[in-house]
Design an enzyme around this catalytic site. Structure first.
Site, PDB file in Angstrom:
ATOM      1  CB  THR A   1       9.578 -10.812 -11.544  1.00  0.00           C
ATOM      2  OG1 THR A   1      10.685 -10.704 -12.442  1.00  0.00           O
ATOM      3  CG2 THR A   1       8.886 -12.148 -11.734  1.00  0.00           C
TER       4      THR A   1
ATOM      5  CD  GLN B   1      -6.823   0.399   8.165  1.00  0.00           C
ATOM      6  OE1 GLN B   1      -7.703  -0.361   8.559  1.00  0.00           O
ATOM      7  NE2 GLN B   1      -5.542   0.184   8.406  1.00  0.00           N
TER       8      GLN B   1
ATOM      9  CG  ASN C   1      -4.116   4.655   9.544  1.00  0.00           C
ATOM     10  OD1 ASN C   1      -4.348   5.718   8.956  1.00  0.00           O
ATOM     11  ND2 ASN C   1      -3.027   4.474  10.257  1.00  0.00           N
TER      12      ASN C   1
ATOM     13  CB  CYS D   1       3.964   4.070  11.621  1.00  0.00           C
ATOM     14  SG  CYS D   1       3.025   3.178  10.389  1.00  0.00           S
TER      15      CYS D   1
ATOM     16  N   GLY E   1       0.818  -1.207   0.000  1.00  0.00           N
ATOM     17  CA  GLY E   1       0.000   0.000   0.000  1.00  0.00           C
ATOM     18  C   GLY E   1       0.855   1.260   0.000  1.00  0.00           C
TER      19      GLY E   1
ATOM     20  CB  SER F   1      -2.325  -2.745   1.306  1.00  0.00           C
ATOM     21  OG  SER F   1      -1.326  -3.634   1.754  1.00  0.00           O
ATOM     22  N   GLY F   2      -3.072  -5.812   0.114  1.00  0.00           N
ATOM     23  CA  GLY F   2      -3.587  -7.152   0.365  1.00  0.00           C
ATOM     24  C   GLY F   2      -3.733  -7.523   1.825  1.00  0.00           C
ATOM     25  CG  HIS F   3      -0.806  -6.315   5.001  1.00  0.00           C
ATOM     26  ND1 HIS F   3      -0.769  -5.940   6.319  1.00  0.00           N
ATOM     27  CD2 HIS F   3      -0.314  -5.280   4.294  1.00  0.00           C
ATOM     28  CE1 HIS F   3      -0.259  -4.715   6.398  1.00  0.00           C
ATOM     29  NE2 HIS F   3       0.022  -4.292   5.180  1.00  0.00           N
TER      30      HIS F   3
HETATM   31  C1  LIG Z   1      -1.493  -0.051   6.333  1.00  0.00           C
HETATM   32  C2  LIG Z   1      -1.764   1.239   5.639  1.00  0.00           C
HETATM   33  C3  LIG Z   1      -0.917   1.712   4.627  1.00  0.00           C
HETATM   34  C4  LIG Z   1       0.339   0.997   4.228  1.00  0.00           C
HETATM   35  O1  LIG Z   1       0.086  -0.230   3.582  1.00  0.00           O
HETATM   36  P1  LIG Z   1       1.288  -1.296   3.493  1.00  0.00           P
HETATM   37  O2  LIG Z   1       0.774  -2.346   2.574  1.00  0.00           O
HETATM   38  O3  LIG Z   1       1.510  -1.793   4.879  1.00  0.00           O
HETATM   39  O4  LIG Z   1       2.470  -0.571   2.941  1.00  0.00           O
HETATM   40  C5  LIG Z   1      -1.245   2.903   3.995  1.00  0.00           C
HETATM   41  N1  LIG Z   1      -2.336   3.584   4.340  1.00  0.00           N
HETATM   42  C6  LIG Z   1      -3.192   3.170   5.297  1.00  0.00           C
HETATM   43  C7  LIG Z   1      -4.405   3.968   5.610  1.00  0.00           C
HETATM   44  C8  LIG Z   1      -2.922   1.982   5.985  1.00  0.00           C
HETATM   45  O5  LIG Z   1      -3.746   1.587   6.953  1.00  0.00           O
END
Ligand SMILES: *Cc1c(COP(=O)(O)O)cnc(C)c1O
Length: 392
Positions: A238, A180, A152, A326, A72, A200-202
């Site tokens: 890749t 989020q 977030n 963070c 992300g 972002s996937g996770h």
């Molecule tokens: C977690 C998060 C990100 C960063 O995503 P990553 O995949 O961990 O780099 C960016 N913006 C928000 C609002 C997030 O919660």
């Protein structure tokens, strides 16, 4: 025995069992580089394109508008640095907010060092951006507006449709950090006039290390990573095939179960919020009371350090956060809590609890029961609390 209670789903989520199963063949069986021309590579390439369609579908995008990135943060960096750069003949002004994730805020600060002007919009006490302030900030040389879909830390959902409309009327590009919100809220890039969207996937039960950037067809953007011709010459490297397959599956699952998940989480969240506010004195809820992510609760407890709370909760097997991943570990209070107007000493005592579909009422009741004891214990040791009680 301490069972683990995981209430830090805004930091990351557990990979869904079905997602994990879907990814497995792409490690040891269909492991070809999808850019190769032999038949074997076709399996991987097909899987990537199927995932691209799954990712696009839940935000009403075209699959050719989805680009895979490394995370992300990369998507945010790419959207801001490279789209702004592509339109620099128009001007060098960006508008964002004071409550963005550091992936946006620090990128904007970098842009300032490169000679750009950035307006950081204030938010109200709930963390909502003012549309009037946004209107007033737009200038003839404004190139980009970047406002997050949902915060977030405090969970507040921003008026994205209205912002998209304003941006479109003024001919300004609109980027939203939806990391989020993607897979958690109903989003529609067409109806909402979004030009660039980061995910972002996770954060949606997919794997770590895979990000997505939606880029509206026709929007100019330079590559952030230079190299090979992957992702239609726009993002070298890749492809992370297992990660891409995983996030595609995660998006499909999220899209299929969104409404019931929101309803279930909202009921649990509101139970948690109601109990904490009723049973723990000198405590406040941060973020909008109702217009917030269904899995987010964020509190401040006066006379207490957030870090002490986290350590004592950890001893009970409870994973929680104070502000964002963070900021925890740093002594500065959260920039988001300061932006909603909290004084430093209150912002220090924050606790974020973020739920998942696995969270149960029993877990939350246990946490509230323990939290009551922990808060009372910490206050008993606090000279600030003692002074304040004497002065009453
Ligand atoms: C977690 C998060 C990100 C960063 O995503 P990553 O995949 O961990 O780099 C960016 N913006 C928000 C609002 C997030 O919660």
């Amino acid at each position: 025995m301490n069972k683990r209670i995981y209430l830090d789903n805004a930091a990351t989520t557990k990979v869904h069992e079905e997602v994990f199963t879907a990814m497995l063949p792409y490690f040891t069986q269909s492991y070809a580089n999808p850019s190769a021309i032999y038949t074997f590579a076709g399996e991987a390439k097909k899987a990537v394109e199927a995932a691209r369609a799954q990712v696009a579908k839940i935000i009403n995008a075209g699959m050719e508008e989805i680009y895979f990135t490394g995370c992300g943060s990369e998507s945010d960096n790419w959207a801001i640095k490279a789209a702004a750069e592509a339109y620099r003949e128009k001007g060098r002004h960006i508008i964002t907010t004071k409550i963005e994730h550091h992936a946006v805020l620090h990128t904007c600060q970098y842009m300032e060092r490169q000679g750009w002007e950035v307006t950081y919009l204030d938010v109200d006490e709930n963390g909502t951006v003012s549309l009037d302030a946004l209107q007033a900030a737009i200038r003839p040389d404004t190139v980009l507006i970047s406002v997050m879909t949902a915060n977030n830390e405090i969970g507040t959902i921003e008026p994205i449709s209205e912002i998209g409309k304003i941006a479109r009327e003024h001919g300004v590009l609109f980027h939203t950090d939806a990391v989020q919100a993607y897979g958690h809220l109903a989003l529609d890039v067409e109806a909402m006039n979004i030009d660039l969207l980061s995910a972002s996937g996770h954060k949606l039960n997919g794997p770590k290390g895979i990000g997505m950037l939606y880029i509206r067809k026709g929007v100019k953007i330079h590559p952030l990573l230079h190299g090979g011709a992957q992702e239609r010459n726009r993002r070298a490297g890749t492809l992370n095939v297992p990660g891409i397959v995983g996030v595609g599956k995660a998006a499909e699952i999220a899209g299929a179960h969104m409404e019931e998940k929101i309803a279930r989480e909202t009921a649990l969240r509101d139970h948690l919020i109601t109990r904490v506010l009723a049973e723990i004195p000198h405590c406040r809820l941060n973020g909008h009371r109702t217009n917030r992510l269904s899995n987010n609760a964020n509190f401040c407890f006066r006379f207490i350090e957030g870090e002490s709370l986290l350590i004592l909760l950890d001893q009970l097997g409870v994973c929680a956060s104070s502000g964002s991943a963070c900021t925890s570990g740093a002594l500065e209070p959260s920039h988001v809590l300061l932006a909603i107007g909290l004084p430093h000493e209150i912002a220090h005592g924050s606790l974020r609890l973020t739920l998942s579909e696995e969270t149960t009422m029993e877990e939350l009741d246990f946490v509230v029961d323990e939290l009551k004891k922990i808060v009372a214990r910490l206050r008993d040791m606090s000279p600030l609390y003692e002074d304040s009680m004497k002065n009453q």
